[in-house]
Design a protein around this motif. Structure first.
Motif, PDB file in Angstrom:
ATOM      1  N   THR A  42      40.391  38.331  37.008  1.00  0.00           N
ATOM      2  CA  THR A  42      41.779  37.875  36.912  1.00  0.00           C
ATOM      3  C   THR A  42      41.851  36.389  36.570  1.00  0.00           C
ATOM      4  O   THR A  42      40.890  35.638  36.788  1.00  0.00           O
ATOM      5  N   ASN A  43      42.993  35.972  36.058  1.00  0.00           N
ATOM      6  CA  ASN A  43      43.162  34.573  35.671  1.00  0.00           C
ATOM      7  C   ASN A  43      43.133  33.621  36.864  1.00  0.00           C
ATOM      8  O   ASN A  43      42.811  32.447  36.709  1.00  0.00           O
ATOM      9  N   PRO A  46      38.722  33.407  37.965  1.00  0.00           N
ATOM     10  CA  PRO A  46      37.926  33.703  36.768  1.00  0.00           C
ATOM     11  C   PRO A  46      36.420  33.727  36.985  1.00  0.00           C
ATOM     12  O   PRO A  46      35.688  34.143  36.085  1.00  0.00           O
ATOM     13  N   ARG A  90      47.179  37.738  33.923  1.00  0.00           N
ATOM     14  CA  ARG A  90      46.382  38.469  32.949  1.00  0.00           C
ATOM     15  C   ARG A  90      44.974  38.693  33.498  1.00  0.00           C
ATOM     16  O   ARG A  90      44.511  37.946  34.357  1.00  0.00           O
ATOM     17  N   CYS A  91      44.295  39.685  32.956  1.00  0.00           N
ATOM     18  CA  CYS A  91      42.936  39.956  33.436  1.00  0.00           C
ATOM     19  C   CYS A  91      42.078  40.532  32.314  1.00  0.00           C
ATOM     20  O   CYS A  91      42.586  41.014  31.296  1.00  0.00           O
ATOM     21  N   ARG A 196      38.347  34.206  27.355  1.00  0.00           N
ATOM     22  CA  ARG A 196      38.919  33.286  28.337  1.00  0.00           C
ATOM     23  C   ARG A 196      40.278  32.760  27.888  1.00  0.00           C
ATOM     24  O   ARG A 196      41.114  32.398  28.719  1.00  0.00           O
ATOM     25  N   LEU A 199      43.058  34.711  29.278  1.00  0.00           N
ATOM     26  CA  LEU A 199      43.411  34.381  30.657  1.00  0.00           C
ATOM     27  C   LEU A 199      44.244  33.113  30.775  1.00  0.00           C
ATOM     28  O   LEU A 199      44.999  32.956  31.740  1.00  0.00           O
ATOM     29  N   THR A 200      44.133  32.206  29.818  1.00  0.00           N
ATOM     30  CA  THR A 200      44.706  30.866  30.004  1.00  0.00           C
ATOM     31  C   THR A 200      45.788  30.464  29.006  1.00  0.00           C
ATOM     32  O   THR A 200      46.571  29.550  29.299  1.00  0.00           O
TER      33      THR A 200
END
Length: 241
Positions: A42-43, A46, A90-91, A196, A199-200
Motif C-alpha cells: 500500500t502507499n 511501501p 493506491r496499492c 512506485r 503509489l505516489t
C-alpha cells in the motif's frame, strides 16, 4: 475482468523484486480468489508486503457484503466507490500470472487460460485499497448512568473499537491483442519502472494502459482452476498437447 491470479515466486525473490518485506510468512498460491487475504503493497506502507482482502468495501458502506473485485481504469477517478481511494489509497497487487476464461471450441463451456511472462517473473497489478469500520449501534443511557452517576468502570466495558476490514480491488482496462482473444477486459499490469509512481503520483491515469502483448503469453490450463478450493502447482501447467 480479473477474477483469479497466481503468485508462487519464492518469498526472498519477491522481497528483493519489490524492495519490501513480508509482514508475515508467504505461501505460494496457484489460484488466488476473491474473499481471500492476499499480498499487496500500500502507499502508506511501501516497505511492507501485507495481506488485504480481495473485494473492496467502500468506507461508507453499510456492511461488508459484496466486495468489489475489479474497477474500470477509465472511470475509477470519478466513481463514488473508488474516487477517494484513487486519490489517497493506491496499492500494488503482487502476481506472476492471472487467469481468463474463453469459449471452448465447439461451444462446450469455457476454457481457462493463464496469462503470464515467459519466465513467470512477478509483476504488479494496479490496485486500490480501502478501510471499512463497522458502525457501532447507538445505545441509550437510562437511570443514574445518564447523569454520570453509574459505575465509573462500566463505560470501559465493550468500548473496544470493532475490527476494521482492509480490502482491495484490481483495476482493469481494454485488453491487448493477446488477451482480447480471451476477454474484453484485462488487469492493469504496471510498467516495473513506474510501479512506485502509481503509489505516489497526484494523478497517474497515464499508467493505466494495456501492457504490450508481445511480452506475455497465454496458454490453456486445467478446468480444475474453476474451483477456488483447488490450489496446487498442477493448475499452472499447460494442457496443450
Amino acid at each position: 475482468m480479473c477474477g483469479r491470479y497466481t503468485l508462487f515466486v519464492e518469498q526472498t525473490d519477491l522481497e528483493e523484486r519489490f524492495d519490501a518485506c513480508f509482514a508475515d510468512s508467504f505461501t505460494p498460491r496457484y489460484n488466488m480468489a476473491p474473499g481471500q487475504r492476499l499480498p499487496v503493497i500500500t502507499n502508506d506502507e511501501p516497505e511492507t508486503i501485507q495481506r488485504l482482502e480481495w473485494g473492496l468495501v467502500p468506507s461508507w458502506a453499510d456492511d461488508d457484503a459484496g466486495g468489489i473485485i475489479n474497477a474500470r481504469a477509465e472511470t475509477v477517478h470519478e466513481k463514488p466507490s473508488f474516487r477517494e481511494a484513487y486519490d489517497r489509497r493506491r496499492c500494488l497487487v503482487l502476481a506472476d500470472g492471472f487467469y481468463e476464461w474463453a469459449e471452448a471450441s465447439g461451444g462446450d463451456g469455457k476454457q481457462p487460460y493463464r496469462v503470464a511472462f515467459e519466465d513467470d517473473r512477478p509483476f504488479a497489478l494496479a490496485g486500490l485499497w480501502e478501510r471499512w469500520v463497522p458502525k457501532q449501534p447507538e445505545t441509550a443511557q437510562t437511570g443514574l448512568e445518564a447523569f454520570g452517576g453509574g459505575d465509573p468502570d462500566a463505560s470501559e466495558e465493550g468500548s473496544d473499537e470493532p475490527d476494521a476490514l482492509e480490502s482491495f480491488t484490481i483495476l482493469t482496462t481494454e485488453p491487448n491483442d493477446l488477451v482480447a482473444d480471451l476477454h474484453h477486459r484485462m488487469a492493469v499490469i504496471l510498467d516495473p519502472e513506474r510501479e512506485r509512481e502509481w503509489l505516489t503520483a497526484d494523478d497517474p491515469r497515464d499508467l493505466l494502459e494495456p501492457y504490450p502483448a508481445d511480452e506475455l503469453r497465454a496458454y490453456p490450463v486445467s478446468t480444475a482452476v474453476n474451483s477456488p478450493a483447488n490450489d496446487e502447482p498442477s493448475l499452472v501447467e499447460s494442457i496443450e498437447s
